[in-house]
Design an enzyme around this catalytic site. Structure first.
Site, PDB file in Angstrom:
ATOM      1  N   ALA A 108       0.767  -1.250   0.000  1.00 58.05           N
ATOM      2  CA  ALA A 108       0.000   0.000   0.000  1.00 58.05           C
ATOM      3  C   ALA A 108       0.794   1.294   0.000  1.00 58.05           C
ATOM      4  CB  ALA A 108      -0.960  -0.006   1.193  1.00 58.05           C
ATOM      5  N   ALA A 109       2.070   1.292   0.434  1.00 57.55           N
ATOM      6  CA  ALA A 109       2.807   2.559   0.515  1.00 57.55           C
ATOM      7  C   ALA A 109       3.055   3.121  -0.891  1.00 57.55           C
ATOM      8  CB  ALA A 109       4.131   2.351   1.241  1.00 57.55           C
ATOM      9  N   GLY A 112      -1.403   6.394  -1.870  1.00 55.62           N
ATOM     10  CA  GLY A 112      -2.310   6.999  -2.832  1.00 55.62           C
ATOM     11  C   GLY A 112      -3.521   6.141  -3.126  1.00 55.62           C
ATOM     12  N   LYS A 113      -3.303   4.868  -3.373  1.00 55.29           N
ATOM     13  CA  LYS A 113      -4.409   3.986  -3.721  1.00 55.29           C
ATOM     14  C   LYS A 113      -5.257   3.645  -2.503  1.00 55.29           C
ATOM     15  CE  LYS A 113      -2.139   2.214  -7.862  1.00 55.29           C
ATOM     16  NZ  LYS A 113      -1.105   3.264  -7.884  1.00 55.29           N
ATOM     17  N   GLU A 131       2.108  -2.742   4.286  1.00 54.85           N
ATOM     18  CA  GLU A 131       3.374  -2.436   3.644  1.00 54.85           C
ATOM     19  C   GLU A 131       4.478  -3.174   4.400  1.00 54.85           C
ATOM     20  OE1 GLU A 131       6.430  -1.559   1.551  1.00 54.85           O
ATOM     21  OE2 GLU A 131       4.447  -0.865   0.855  1.00 54.85           O
ATOM     22  N   ARG A 136       8.603   2.806   4.680  1.00 60.97           N
ATOM     23  CA  ARG A 136       7.491   3.153   3.791  1.00 60.97           C
ATOM     24  C   ARG A 136       6.152   2.983   4.497  1.00 60.97           C
ATOM     25  NH1 ARG A 136       7.717   3.246  -1.606  1.00 60.97           N
ATOM     26  NH2 ARG A 136       6.005   1.755  -1.867  1.00 60.97           N
ATOM     27  N   CYS A 229       3.735  -0.024 -12.167  1.00 65.42           N
ATOM     28  CA  CYS A 229       4.051   1.233 -12.854  1.00 65.42           C
ATOM     29  C   CYS A 229       5.277   1.013 -13.731  1.00 65.42           C
ATOM     30  CB  CYS A 229       4.268   2.377 -11.860  1.00 65.42           C
ATOM     31  SG  CYS A 229       5.587   2.100 -10.654  1.00 65.42           S
TER      32      CYS A 229
END
Length: 448
Positions: A108-109, A112-113, A131, A136, A229
């Site tokens: 999750a870090a 944002g999501k 996380e 983080r 990403c």
């Protein structure tokens, strides 16, 4: 830019390679996502804080079209928006979170999501944000606090250990997997420095292990979304193809969105059902695949703590807000509040669950910053001191006294409807209780 990476991109993009090279000469896309737990998109647009252009990815996302830097703006500090490149919102849009869902964000870090998921849940259901990296994980915790999330749990755990206790418990699971970060090269030079084909292969292996863990947590009929990403085929289509081959209980679904483009053909994978977002599509680089569990699951037995708030806690809270919480938990002098019972986990580091509301000191209870940042309470504080000038907001965020008389006891501090934190009045002034670790420097400012 590494030649080996560019050669791979040329092979992948073909005729679009020159268009991709053009994007490398441009600055990265900048944007924000409005936190609808605390305000509306219209409020942010009308505030005039920057030149904003709506993004097609999500109704609450915008491109920042000018050079305005918003990281120190009071609205950002107060959690009214999250600075995020708009295409990064695509995975949660495809996850299709509904109110009352139980959602797991496994990697999750920085948050944002998770904060986007929380906004869709609207303080219903349950969000577990995990996380594995401790540093983080603290950034994740800070962002969730700033955005006012309360019906949630934040953990710092190995996915294998965490998921072993949560089999078949979640309606939706998001795995925004650690990757080689090819879509982040313009933003983070370190991602480019660390890139190699060996690193891509190592990431793909790790991603499959994380998918194995996360898959077990999905309910029958539930949804699993995998995203990265990066552009690498090995970490995207190839990972999903291999995963689906060994998991007949999971079925690939069409992402059913208009943004981005189809994936790349690989193995038995239906590339039309997955999505890629390239710089030519309005984002720096994302891959998203959506799967549904069609087979039966093994469900873990969950355990909860249903402790009611102690009398002194309830009385203390009544003096600050006109809202009650049916459940409270205390650990090491810290008081946590929730609308639903607290989930109990074994051998997992839980950083926070619910609202970290107060701390016991001697014979008194003092409020914590999270209490005042909580979105569910933003209209329930009994005392709110409103600052109308930007200079006043910065004076508070820098830790200065608030020279306003008539306030006694704990009081929320707000700038034009955005609660920034709290202070304590003695009738002549308000002592600043904004956390020292969050305070801005004396030179911090916002200019448009």
């Amino acid at each position: 830019m590494k030649e080996q990476f560019l050669a791979r991109m040329k092979q992948m993009l073909g005729e679009e390679y020159d268009a991709y090279l053009e994007t490398l000469q441009k600055p990265p896309y900048r944007g924000l996502r409005v936190n609808t737990l605390k305000c509306t998109a219209g409020q942010i647009q009308e505030s005039g804080i920057a030149m904003l252009r709506p993004a097609a990815i999500c109704a609450d996302t915008f491109y920042i079209e000018d050079d305005t830097r918003l990281g120190n703006h009071p609205y950002h500090m107060g959690g009214m928006f999250y600075l995020q490149e708009p295409s990064a919102a695509g995975a949660v849009e495809i996850l299709d979170v509904k109110e009352h869902d139980w959602v797991l964000d496994l990697c999750a870090a920085p948050g944002g999501k998770s904060t986007q998921i929380a906004a869709k849940l609207k303080n219903t259901g349950f969000l577990l944000s995990n996380e594995i990296d401790s540093g983080r994980a603290m950034t994740l915790l800070s962002n969730l606090e700033r955005m006012g999330v309360s019906e949630n749990m934040v953990t710092c755990a190995d996915p294998r250990v965490l998921c072993e206790q949560l089999k078949g418990c979640f309606d939706k699971v998001l795995i925004d997997a650690p990757c080689s970060g090819e879509g982040m090269f313009k933003k983070h030079a370190r991602a480019m420095e660390e890139w190699s084909e060996a690193h891509v292969q190592a990431c793909a292996k790790r991603q499959l292990h994380i998918l194995e863990s996360g898959c077990a947590c999905v309910k029958s009929g539930g949804t699993l979304v995998y995203s990265t990403c990066t552009y690498a085929l090995e970490e995207n289509e190839a990972v999903i193809d291999q995963f689906l081959r060994s998991h007949p209980e999971m079925e690939l679904e069409d992402c059913a969105v208009s943004f981005g483009r189809s994936g790349i053909a690989y193995g038995d994978l239906d590339a039309e059902k997955v999505r890629r977002i390239l710089p030519m599509d309005g984002g720096e680089g994302h891959f998203i695949a959506k799967m549904r569990k069609i087979g039966p699951e093994t469900s873990s037995k969950l355990y909860f703590q249903e402790a009611k708030p102690r009398k002194d806690v309830a009385e203390w809270l009544t003096g600050i807000v006109d809202e009650a919480f049916p459940y409270a938990m205390e650990e090491n002098g810290l008081i946590y509040l929730k609308k639903t019972p607290f989930l109990l986990l074994k051998k997992v580091k839980v950083l926070r669950q619910g609202i970290q509301a107060g701390i016991r000191k001697a014979k008194r209870i003092e409020p914590m910053h999270h209490l005042y940042m909580s979105a569910v309470l933003r209209s329930h504080f009994k005392q709110v001191c409103v600052l109308h000038e930007l200079s006043e907001a910065y004076a508070y965020l820098q830790g200065n006294l608030i020279m306003k008389s008539g306030w006694h006891g704990y009081v929320a501090i707000a700038y034009r409807g955005c609660i920034l934190g709290f202070g304590k009045g003695d009738g002549t002034q308000i002592k600043n209780h904004y956390p020292k670790g969050l305070r801005l420097s004396a030179t911090a400012h916002y200019e448009r």
